[in-house]
Enzyme design. Structure first.
Site, mmCIF file in Angstrom:
data_model
loop_
_atom_site.group_PDB
_atom_site.id
_atom_site.type_symbol
_atom_site.label_atom_id
_atom_site.label_comp_id
_atom_site.label_asym_id
_atom_site.label_seq_id
_atom_site.Cartn_x
_atom_site.Cartn_y
_atom_site.Cartn_z
ATOM 1 N N ASP A 163 0.844 -1.383 -0.102
ATOM 2 C CA ASP A 163 0.353 0.282 0.348
ATOM 3 C C ASP A 163 0.868 1.031 -0.162
ATOM 4 O OD1 ASP A 163 -2.049 2.314 0.575
ATOM 5 O OD2 ASP A 163 -3.106 1.230 2.057
ATOM 6 N N ASP A 182 -6.165 5.409 4.822
ATOM 7 C CA ASP A 182 -5.016 5.855 4.601
ATOM 8 C C ASP A 182 -4.345 5.093 6.067
ATOM 9 O OD1 ASP A 182 -5.836 6.620 2.445
ATOM 10 O OD2 ASP A 182 -3.489 8.314 2.682
ATOM 11 N N HIS A 210 -5.603 11.763 13.836
ATOM 12 C CA HIS A 210 -5.961 11.281 12.489
ATOM 13 C C HIS A 210 -7.410 10.774 12.857
ATOM 14 C CE1 HIS A 210 -4.244 14.000 9.449
ATOM 15 N NE2 HIS A 210 -3.160 12.966 10.279
ATOM 16 N N ASP A 229 2.642 18.611 13.558
ATOM 17 C CA ASP A 229 2.395 17.897 12.081
ATOM 18 C C ASP A 229 1.738 18.254 10.906
ATOM 19 O OD1 ASP A 229 1.703 15.155 12.385
ATOM 20 O OD2 ASP A 229 0.929 15.977 10.569
ATOM 21 N N HIS A 234 0.125 17.753 8.916
ATOM 22 C CA HIS A 234 -0.743 17.404 8.602
ATOM 23 C C HIS A 234 -2.256 17.957 9.360
ATOM 24 C CE1 HIS A 234 1.502 14.132 7.005
ATOM 25 N NE2 HIS A 234 0.129 14.445 5.496
ATOM 26 N N ASP A 237 6.216 15.506 9.647
ATOM 27 C CA ASP A 237 6.043 15.704 9.063
ATOM 28 C C ASP A 237 5.968 17.195 8.122
ATOM 29 O OD1 ASP A 237 3.930 15.488 9.767
ATOM 30 O OD2 ASP A 237 2.739 14.413 9.619
ATOM 31 N N TYR A 257 7.964 11.529 8.669
ATOM 32 C CA TYR A 257 8.789 10.038 7.979
ATOM 33 C C TYR A 257 9.786 10.210 7.232
ATOM 34 C CZ TYR A 257 4.018 10.146 8.678
ATOM 35 O OH TYR A 257 2.768 9.990 9.403
HETATM 36 C C1 X5A Z 1 -0.279 10.849 11.499
HETATM 37 C C2 X5A Z 1 0.065 11.246 10.240
HETATM 38 C C3 X5A Z 1 -0.719 11.275 7.810
HETATM 39 C C4 X5A Z 1 -2.095 10.504 7.072
HETATM 40 C C5 X5A Z 1 -1.479 10.592 5.510
HETATM 41 C C6 X5A Z 1 -2.172 9.988 4.385
HETATM 42 N N1 X5A Z 1 -0.592 11.102 9.719
HETATM 43 N N2 X5A Z 1 -2.004 10.220 3.133
HETATM 44 O O1 X5A Z 1 0.886 12.335 10.434
HETATM 45 ZN ZN ZN Z 2 1.067 14.421 9.626
#
Ligand code: X5A
Ligand code: ZN
Length: 585
Positions: free
Chosen positions: A22, A94, A137, A174, A176, A267, A307
């Site tokens: 994935d 995701d 999330h 973060d 996101h 990230d 990441y």
């Molecule tokens: C915790 C976090 C990111 C998910 C990305 C999905 N999640 N495309 O950084």
């Molecule tokens: Zn994130």
């Protein structure tokens, strides 16, 4: 005052991984945790922390945020076949499941609660939990974005319930949007949720309309959600600092939290394949430092994303080192906020009924810009993106320089009959510190009292920067106005000017309390390795102790706001960190 920094980690949380192909999920790998922890051990930072064991979150803990049906469903995953797991995963976005992820998710939430307990019970001052899976999330009844249980949301509810906290601040740095956290607290005025996130006019995951700046909370919670959407990639150190100075910190000071939880995802740092931002790992030392005087220093950082393994490990070290009390290094390349970013003033336009009024109405842009550009030539862009992405991951940045505390962090110059505070080096007033040894002394302290109302502060700044001096109506200036000027003017100027010496003079007859003074010192101890020469009656804030909470602030006086604003307008041509409105092409 509690001392020490907790570190909460357990290798068990590395023991789940993606079992099928994935592409969206492969970056969430066990190595994220091992490299972070190893970097802390190798650098000696882990040894300096108080190590606290993890625990499993109980059903009761998890149900503070999640539904019974969802918890019961996740409970079945350890017994599922690979096919069942894949099928179960398909219900959500995701995210992936593994026979051991339920166990790890209980440990991740439990580790966060252990951190909250050690900080609230004053076993430590602050701390960091290194956890997997991340949390921000996940929603009441859904896993999402690598997250199973919402660690930070559970912790906020738990802290309110167990310790009777009135106000909790969640800072989500973060890259996101932590939509799960937003949904959990959108109508709750006791939890202020701040998030900045890559948005690109809704084209970036999770592609939600409600991640935009105009989602500010609902009903009683209106004004207690703050979103700063980045509508472009490559945001840099100055963008992050600018949003902290002009948006988050004024609101956070007004809110006056009892506890600060950080959804500490890295990230948002350079080299990350998700974020594609350009902020360097040392920026997290500053973001951390700037939060450390809130809530009497009770800051709990909890790992979310991140990441790029190199950038992640460096950023974790920067955060922990700062929590341990070491001065932050001078941040690299403060080029001013990026013109392409969404202006902080947009956010404030929406929330200003609940927050300090930072901008005069003339400053406010029209409000429909954010959705305007959604329809761009998407295919063309996607091709560019592929190219760009490769280059971001290979992005090179220098390892943050080694941070060395001055041998003597705080020296004092006091009359001989005044006892020397603990942790300070005493000099008698007649004795000059050895000039050859200057490097060794972080700070020299003498005693005096002070007078620094807003009007004086503004005159001082004007003078310092050779601009016209403003005369304010005498007698105006109170704590709110003062903090407002400190956060919106002095702090960004301090960052950009990068002084090697900070001289603070306390004058008699001030209307300002010692705690305001302590906040000022705490906030100004951010840049590089300046020899701070401070003149003041108390040394505790120089020793890195958290300043006492100022309590909830009211909005500053209109005349103070006006004075601060007109000065900001005068100075912003020369000082990029004072440019709070971007271009909205
Ligand atoms: C915790 C976090 C990111 C998910 C990305 C999905 N999640 N495309 O950084
Ligand atoms: Zn994130």
């Amino acid at each position: 005052m509690a001392a020490g920094t907790a570190l909460i980690y357990d290798e068990e949380m590395t023991k789940y991984k993606l079992l099928w192909v994935d592409p969206a999920c492969k970056i969430e790998a066990p190595e994220r945790l091992t490299v972070s922890h190893e970097a802390l051990v190798r650098s000696g930072l882990a040894d300096r922390c108080v190590s606290i064991p993890v625990r499993e979150a109980t059903d009761e803990d998890i149900l503070l945020v999640h539904s019974e049906e969802y918890l019961e469903a996740v409970k079945k995953t350890p017994y599922m076949t690979l096919e069942d797991l894949k099928e179960f995963t398909l219900h959500y976005g995701d995210v992936y499941f593994h026979p051991n992820i339920y166990h790890c998710a209980k440990l991740a939430a439990g580790a966060t609660l252990q951190l909250v307990d050690s900080v609230m019970m004053a076993k430590v001052r602050n701390g960091m939990a290194l956890v997997r899976p991340p949390g921000h999330h996940s929603m009441r009844s859904a896993a999402n974005g690598f997250c199973v249980f919402n660690n930070v949301a559970i912790a906020a509810q738990y802290a309110k319930q167990k310790y009777g906290l009135k106000r909790v601040l969640i800072v989500d740095w973060d890259v996101h949007h932590g939509q799960g956290v937003q949904y959990c607290f959108e109508d709750d005025p006791s939890v202020l949720y701040f998030s900045w996130h890559r948005y690109e006019h809704q084209k970036f995951w999770p592609n939600l309309r409600e991640s935009d700046f105009d989602s500010v909370g609902k009903e009683k919670g209106a004004g207690f959600t703050i979103n700063v959407p980045w509508n472009d990639v490559r945001m840099q150190n100055s963008d992050y600092l600018s949003v902290f100075c002009h948006v988050l910190l004024p609101v956070a000071y007004e809110f006056s939290p009892d506890l600060v939880l950080v959804s500490a995802g890295f990230d948002s740092a350079i080299g990350d394949p998700e974020g594609e931002m350009c902020a360097t790992p040392d920026i997290f030392a500053h973001l951390t430092h700037l939060l450390m005087n809130l809530a009497g220093g009770k800051v709990c950082a909890v790992l979310e994303g991140g990441y790029n393994l190199t950038s992640l490990a460096q950023s974790v070290c920067q955060t922990v080192q700062t929590l341990l009390g070491e001065p932050a290094p001078r941040p690299a390349n403060l080029e001013g906020p990026c013109k392409r970013s969404v202006s902080p003033s947009i956010t404030l336009y929406i929330v200003r009924k609940k927050v300090l009024l930072l901008f005069s109405p003339a400053d406010l842009p029209a409000c429909d810009i954010s959705t305007k550009r959604i329809k761009l030539a998407e295919e063309e862009e996607n091709m560019d993106k592929q190219e760009e992405k490769k280059s971001t991951e290979e992005n090179v940045w220098s390892q943050p320089p080694k941070r060395i505390s001055p041998l003597i962090r705080t020296a004092v110059l006091l009359p001989d009959d005044v006892p020397c505070p603990d942790g300070c080096q005493h000099f008698s007033s007649s004795q000059d510190p050895d000039p050859h040894n200057k490097q060794r002394y972080g700070t020299v302290v003498g005693n005096a009292s002070f007078y620094l109302p807003v009007s004086t502060l503004i005159k001082f700044i004007s003078y310092l920067f050779r601009k016209s001096v403003f005369v304010l109506p005498q007698g105006c200036g109170d704590m709110s106005g003062f903090m407002h000027a400190v956060l919106g003017l002095l702090l960004p100027l301090g960052y950009e000017y990068d002084p090697s010496l900070v001289l603070l003079v306390q004058m008699p007859d001030s209307g300002l309390s010692d705690s305001v003074w302590q906040h000022l010192i705490g906030l100004l101890q951010v840049s590089g390795n300046p020899s701070h020469f401070l003149i003041m009656p108390t040394a505790s804030s120089l020793l890195g102790e958290a300043a006492p909470s100022l309590g909830q602030l009211h909005a500053p006086l209109p005349e103070d706001v006006e004075a601060i604003e007109s000065l900001r307008h005068k100075l912003k041509a020369d000082w990029k960190l004072l440019q709070t409105t971007g271009e909205f092409a």
